[in-house]
Design a protein around this motif. Structure first.
Motif, PDB file in Angstrom:
ATOM      1  N   ASP A  52       0.969  -1.284   0.117  1.00 42.66           N
ATOM      2  CA  ASP A  52       0.064   0.013   0.038  1.00 42.66           C
ATOM      3  C   ASP A  52       0.736   1.405   0.039  1.00 42.66           C
ATOM      4  O   ASP A  52       1.945   1.039   0.755  1.00 42.66           O
ATOM      5  CB  ASP A  52      -0.941  -0.055   1.161  1.00 42.66           C
ATOM      6  CG  ASP A  52      -1.974   0.886   1.086  1.00 42.66           C
ATOM      7  OD1 ASP A  52      -2.143   1.665   0.117  1.00 42.66           O
ATOM      8  OD2 ASP A  52      -2.796   1.253   2.061  1.00 42.66           O
ATOM      9  N   VAL A  54      -0.007   4.130   1.457  1.00 41.08           N
ATOM     10  CA  VAL A  54       0.152   5.083   2.628  1.00 41.08           C
ATOM     11  C   VAL A  54       0.255   4.018   3.992  1.00 41.08           C
ATOM     12  O   VAL A  54      -0.576   3.094   4.119  1.00 41.08           O
ATOM     13  CB  VAL A  54      -1.426   5.605   2.808  1.00 41.08           C
ATOM     14  CG1 VAL A  54      -1.624   6.306   4.112  1.00 41.08           C
ATOM     15  CG2 VAL A  54      -1.533   6.329   1.745  1.00 41.08           C
ATOM     16  N   ASP A  59       6.985   4.977   4.316  1.00 39.92           N
ATOM     17  CA  ASP A  59       5.912   4.794   3.408  1.00 39.92           C
ATOM     18  C   ASP A  59       6.040   3.798   2.166  1.00 39.92           C
ATOM     19  O   ASP A  59       7.129   3.294   2.048  1.00 39.92           O
ATOM     20  CB  ASP A  59       5.432   6.262   2.691  1.00 39.92           C
ATOM     21  CG  ASP A  59       6.870   6.732   1.979  1.00 39.92           C
ATOM     22  OD1 ASP A  59       6.605   6.487   0.626  1.00 39.92           O
ATOM     23  OD2 ASP A  59       7.610   7.332   2.448  1.00 39.92           O
ATOM     24  N   SER A  79      -3.509   1.544  -3.947  1.00 39.12           N
ATOM     25  CA  SER A  79      -3.574   2.810  -3.410  1.00 39.12           C
ATOM     26  C   SER A  79      -4.932   3.450  -3.440  1.00 39.12           C
ATOM     27  O   SER A  79      -5.535   3.213  -4.393  1.00 39.12           O
ATOM     28  CB  SER A  79      -2.732   4.199  -3.936  1.00 39.12           C
ATOM     29  OG  SER A  79      -2.843   5.372  -3.640  1.00 39.12           O
ATOM     30  N   SER A  80      -5.458   4.252  -2.540  1.00 39.99           N
ATOM     31  CA  SER A  80      -6.948   4.810  -2.545  1.00 39.99           C
ATOM     32  C   SER A  80      -6.815   6.173  -2.854  1.00 39.99           C
ATOM     33  O   SER A  80      -7.751   7.058  -3.131  1.00 39.99           O
ATOM     34  CB  SER A  80      -7.365   4.727  -1.100  1.00 39.99           C
ATOM     35  OG  SER A  80      -6.657   5.245  -0.045  1.00 39.99           O
ATOM     36  N   ARG A  81      -5.294   6.751  -3.071  1.00 39.29           N
ATOM     37  CA  ARG A  81      -5.201   8.056  -3.611  1.00 39.29           C
ATOM     38  C   ARG A  81      -5.682   8.211  -5.224  1.00 39.29           C
ATOM     39  O   ARG A  81      -5.277   7.408  -5.747  1.00 39.29           O
ATOM     40  CB  ARG A  81      -3.905   8.473  -3.205  1.00 39.29           C
ATOM     41  CG  ARG A  81      -3.729   8.769  -1.546  1.00 39.29           C
ATOM     42  CD  ARG A  81      -2.105   8.972  -1.407  1.00 39.29           C
ATOM     43  NE  ARG A  81      -1.977   9.396  -0.106  1.00 39.29           N
ATOM     44  CZ  ARG A  81      -0.545   9.687   0.301  1.00 39.29           C
ATOM     45  NH1 ARG A  81       0.201   9.988  -0.496  1.00 39.29           N
ATOM     46  NH2 ARG A  81      -0.169   9.966   1.715  1.00 39.29           N
ATOM     47  N   THR A  82      -6.308   9.410  -5.414  1.00 36.03           N
ATOM     48  CA  THR A  82      -6.382   9.557  -6.872  1.00 36.03           C
ATOM     49  C   THR A  82      -5.240  10.488  -7.507  1.00 36.03           C
ATOM     50  O   THR A  82      -5.441  10.684  -8.576  1.00 36.03           O
ATOM     51  CB  THR A  82      -7.793  10.329  -6.909  1.00 36.03           C
ATOM     52  OG1 THR A  82      -7.982  11.354  -6.106  1.00 36.03           O
ATOM     53  CG2 THR A  82      -8.934   9.304  -6.479  1.00 36.03           C
ATOM     54  N   ASP A  83      -4.413  11.086  -6.615  1.00 32.27           N
ATOM     55  CA  ASP A  83      -3.520  11.949  -7.109  1.00 32.27           C
ATOM     56  C   ASP A  83      -2.571  11.013  -8.112  1.00 32.27           C
ATOM     57  O   ASP A  83      -1.941  10.386  -7.475  1.00 32.27           O
ATOM     58  CB  ASP A  83      -2.737  12.751  -6.217  1.00 32.27           C
ATOM     59  CG  ASP A  83      -1.895  13.620  -6.674  1.00 32.27           C
ATOM     60  OD1 ASP A  83      -1.481  13.696  -7.805  1.00 32.27           O
ATOM     61  OD2 ASP A  83      -1.310  14.661  -5.926  1.00 32.27           O
ATOM     62  N   ASP A  86       1.310  10.249  -6.791  1.00 33.23           N
ATOM     63  CA  ASP A  86       1.592   9.119  -6.237  1.00 33.23           C
ATOM     64  C   ASP A  86       1.995   7.929  -6.968  1.00 33.23           C
ATOM     65  O   ASP A  86       2.728   7.006  -6.459  1.00 33.23           O
ATOM     66  CB  ASP A  86       0.301   8.909  -4.985  1.00 33.23           C
ATOM     67  CG  ASP A  86       0.271   9.843  -3.921  1.00 33.23           C
ATOM     68  OD1 ASP A  86       1.086  10.276  -3.470  1.00 33.23           O
ATOM     69  OD2 ASP A  86      -0.985  10.289  -4.061  1.00 33.23           O
ATOM     70  N   THR A 100      -5.673   0.614  -8.219  1.00 40.22           N
ATOM     71  CA  THR A 100      -6.305   1.629  -7.254  1.00 40.22           C
ATOM     72  C   THR A 100      -7.425   1.047  -6.350  1.00 40.22           C
ATOM     73  O   THR A 100      -8.318   0.218  -6.950  1.00 40.22           O
ATOM     74  CB  THR A 100      -6.868   2.724  -8.151  1.00 40.22           C
ATOM     75  OG1 THR A 100      -5.841   3.227  -9.009  1.00 40.22           O
ATOM     76  CG2 THR A 100      -7.691   3.797  -7.447  1.00 40.22           C
TER      77      THR A 100
END
Length: 225
Positions: A52, A54, A59, A79-83, A86, A100
């Motif tokens: 992951d 995060v 990290d 990752s759950s981040r949309t940016d 990352d 994702t």
């Protein structure tokens, strides 16, 4: 049984994902943070790692970089981040692929299998039927030995980078689209193939030299013989 290390800081995601992967036949080991993940990776030497982005402590991107410095085992990021930054940072650190959140387990399993095939099955998945060494300027590619040398120096390519280079070398001077490269290297066309392909091409260029892979704007890439 394929051994898999899942490094996931969220307890619920860790439990659900590990149980599902065990149902697919993987020997799943887990770690709760980045430092634990690095220690477990060094102890277990798994066939593949799923990390992951995060994580507490070290990290995910830094963990991928540490793993890649000492192993060529496939590493997938989740990752759950949309940016997209990352994702790009993770790929540049050496990850082979990313998924994702939220994801379907069959999708994750398909990506894991694809990464493992690239790592272990080159003789049957390499795109070129040639077995003799090929010379392209200062670059010497030996498909049979699965080695690449630049000015006589052996290059340390990841399995994904090697398959990408073999795909290019099998079709010198031909423009290959990102979708084509995604299909032939990652075994599936993807809506996010632009970032995935671009970052791996960038990493490959850094290792083999900038002059070999030319960007054809609006179309894709061409390998210069």
């Amino acid at each position: 049984m394929t051994s898999l290390l899942l490094v996931e800081g969220d307890a619920l995601w860790r439990e659900v994902t590990s149980l599902a992967l065990r149902r697919y036949g993987y020997e799943v080991h887990t770690a709760v943070d980045g430092n634990d993940g690095l220690a477990r990776f060094r102890e277990l030497r798994p066939d593949v790692a799923v990390v992951d982005v995060v994580l507490p402590g070290l990290d995910g991107v830094s963990l991928v970089r540490r793993i890649r410095a000492e192993s060529r085992a496939p590493v997938l990021l989740i990752s759950s981040r949309t940016d997209p930054v990352d994702v790009v940072l993770g790929l540049e650190a050496g990850a082979d692929d990313y998924v994702t959140k939220p994801f379907d387990i069959p999708v994750l399993v398909a990506r894991i299998r694809s990464a493992l095939r690239r790592a272990t099955d080159y003789p049957t998945t390499a795109p070129s039927p040639r077995t003799s060494a090929m010379d392209f300027g200062d670059l010497r590619i030996d498909p049979a030995a699965l080695t690449v040398r630049r000015s006589g120096r052996l290059l340390d390519l990841t399995p994904t980078e090697l398959k990408l280079l073999l795909t290019f070398a099998a079709r010198p001077a031909v423009v290959l689209s990102r979708t084509t490269l995604s299909e032939r290297v990652w075994n599936c066309p993807r809506s996010d193939d632009k970032r995935l392909v671009d970052v791996h091409v960038q990493r490959l260029r850094h290792k083999i030299g900038d002059g070999h892979i030319v960007t054809v704007r609006g179309f894709g890439y061409r390998f210069e013989p």
